[in-house]
Design an enzyme around this catalytic site. Sequence first.
Site, PDB file in Angstrom:
ATOM      1  N   GLY A 219       0.884  -1.416   0.037  1.00 38.61           N
ATOM      2  CA  GLY A 219       0.087   0.149  -0.039  1.00 38.61           C
ATOM      3  C   GLY A 219       0.857   1.313  -0.104  1.00 38.61           C
ATOM      4  O   GLY A 219       1.827   1.363  -0.502  1.00 38.61           O
ATOM      5  N   SER A 220       0.334   2.284   0.689  1.00 38.17           N
ATOM      6  CA  SER A 220       1.009   3.781   0.457  1.00 38.17           C
ATOM      7  C   SER A 220       2.332   3.856   1.404  1.00 38.17           C
ATOM      8  O   SER A 220       2.989   4.898   1.159  1.00 38.17           O
ATOM      9  CB  SER A 220       0.083   4.569   1.017  1.00 38.17           C
ATOM     10  N   THR A 221       2.590   2.819   2.118  1.00 40.99           N
ATOM     11  CA  THR A 221       4.001   2.758   2.629  1.00 40.99           C
ATOM     12  C   THR A 221       4.910   2.634   1.716  1.00 40.99           C
ATOM     13  O   THR A 221       6.260   3.344   1.697  1.00 40.99           O
ATOM     14  CB  THR A 221       4.406   1.712   3.492  1.00 40.99           C
ATOM     15  N   PHE A 222       4.686   2.278   0.255  1.00 40.77           N
ATOM     16  CA  PHE A 222       5.539   2.097  -0.838  1.00 40.77           C
ATOM     17  C   PHE A 222       5.863   3.684  -1.259  1.00 40.77           C
ATOM     18  O   PHE A 222       6.798   3.888  -2.057  1.00 40.77           O
ATOM     19  CB  PHE A 222       4.964   1.366  -1.734  1.00 40.77           C
ATOM     20  N   LYS A 223       5.063   4.870  -0.762  1.00 42.40           N
ATOM     21  CA  LYS A 223       5.322   6.059  -1.255  1.00 42.40           C
ATOM     22  C   LYS A 223       6.564   6.604  -0.749  1.00 42.40           C
ATOM     23  O   LYS A 223       6.963   7.582  -1.269  1.00 42.40           O
ATOM     24  CB  LYS A 223       3.923   6.842  -0.977  1.00 42.40           C
TER      25      LYS A 223
END
Length: 481
Positions: A219-223
């Site tokens: 999810g958005s932790t990859f941002k």
Amino acid sequence: MNNAIRHAWVVSVGLFLVLFAALSVIQVALTEELNSHPDNVRQLYQDRGAPRGAITVDGSAIAESVPSEGTNFEYQRVYRDAELYSGITGFYSIAAQSTGLENSMNEYLTGQADSQFFDRLTSLFTGETLEGAQVELTLDPELQRLAYDTIPDGTRGTIIVTDVQTGDIKVMVSKPSYDTNDLAVHSTSEFQENMEQLNEVEGLSAYRNQAVFNTIAPGSTFKLIDLAAMLDSGDYDADTVLDNPSEIDLPQSDRTLRNFFGGICEQQSEADLRFITAQSCNTPFAEAAMELGEDPIREAAEAFGWNQDFDFPLEVSPSQFPEVDSDAMLAYASIGQGSVTSTPMQMNMVAMAIANGGTMMTPNLIESVRGADLQIIEQPEPQVLHEPISEDVAEELTELMLGPVESGTAWRAESDRFDIAAKTGTAQIDGTDQVNSWITGFAPAEDPQYAVTVTYERIDYDTGSSLTGPNLRTMLEAVID
């Protein structure tokens, strides 16, 4: 007469040399072959019932061998607080291949490591039972218990706590867990029966550690990877204003990508990178990734460890950033969906590197290895694994990671004791109403000491988001206090 004595002496010496050579071949050169021979039942019983070295935490054994009664084996492997450590110790059984540290540290635990040669030589001549080495772990038992109790029963959760400057792992625990004593039995039929019961527990495997084996959508932790690539390019900083449409059409595709429906992102059609990071807006990150192109995003991911094998000494499944064949796929990859996957350990390593000024330390579980006489055989030193970003980029990322806690998606993680830098993530699971819920971060933000990652797999959105932030805060306050 003298010739006869001389001949007898020569023959005697020759026979002695032949016997010595034969003994040496059997005891040294052929030892492994003879011990592993399938017909050598005596060796099987001896090996499986040998007194393996203890695995300890803070001086107390969490795995040790005790005298066995009523069986053909001299010793029985016993585990203490088994549910807390099952994914780490693994199990040792006569009925199956050992797992976890029981497998990866087997040479030390059995006394067969090169550094234990003289111990083996001594036991050979004295006839005393060879004792394996003691493996002391970096884990903190109180924090391990706290983390285990923090994860609600019935969920598939993982918590990892690491020292950002050394890479030492203070906590690594997951649920569901199991009692490793159920598999360390001397009865094959009992082992199989117990294993069948464990296999019925959803999300549980006795053969893998969720924290380092399960590769799921981050999810958005990859941002954080997107941000590293964006900041490194020199075209972006915290004040850069980007378009923030509620929805975008993806090129070369009939798909669209949107921000969280009804979220705060929809309040601003244009926003600076601080706001976009704090609220985890999808569309600006997707458009930035497509503008940069696949190569910078991939290079940033691989600099942090994606697509790479390593162990510490638990074997870690590689987190994956596969090749993408369209901008649409790249857009989804940039928000941690599509084909991108990560282990909880990998995402913790990202937080570690940012907290440590851009230097990623090798995760470490082993405090020391001591012989039977308690003399240190091995004592790992902190080692640099990667340097994925510069110190300047790490500082900018830390500043941006304050936003989610102060006024964004990680607001539940806010502490009144110190500033926390963090990034949340929610990965939708296709065909279900469940998500993978993430948070990774570190504290104190101005002088980082520890990184924490919390993951819940296949959970409903509201429950996951209500757990991750408070769990991260709980662990950071406990470890820093």
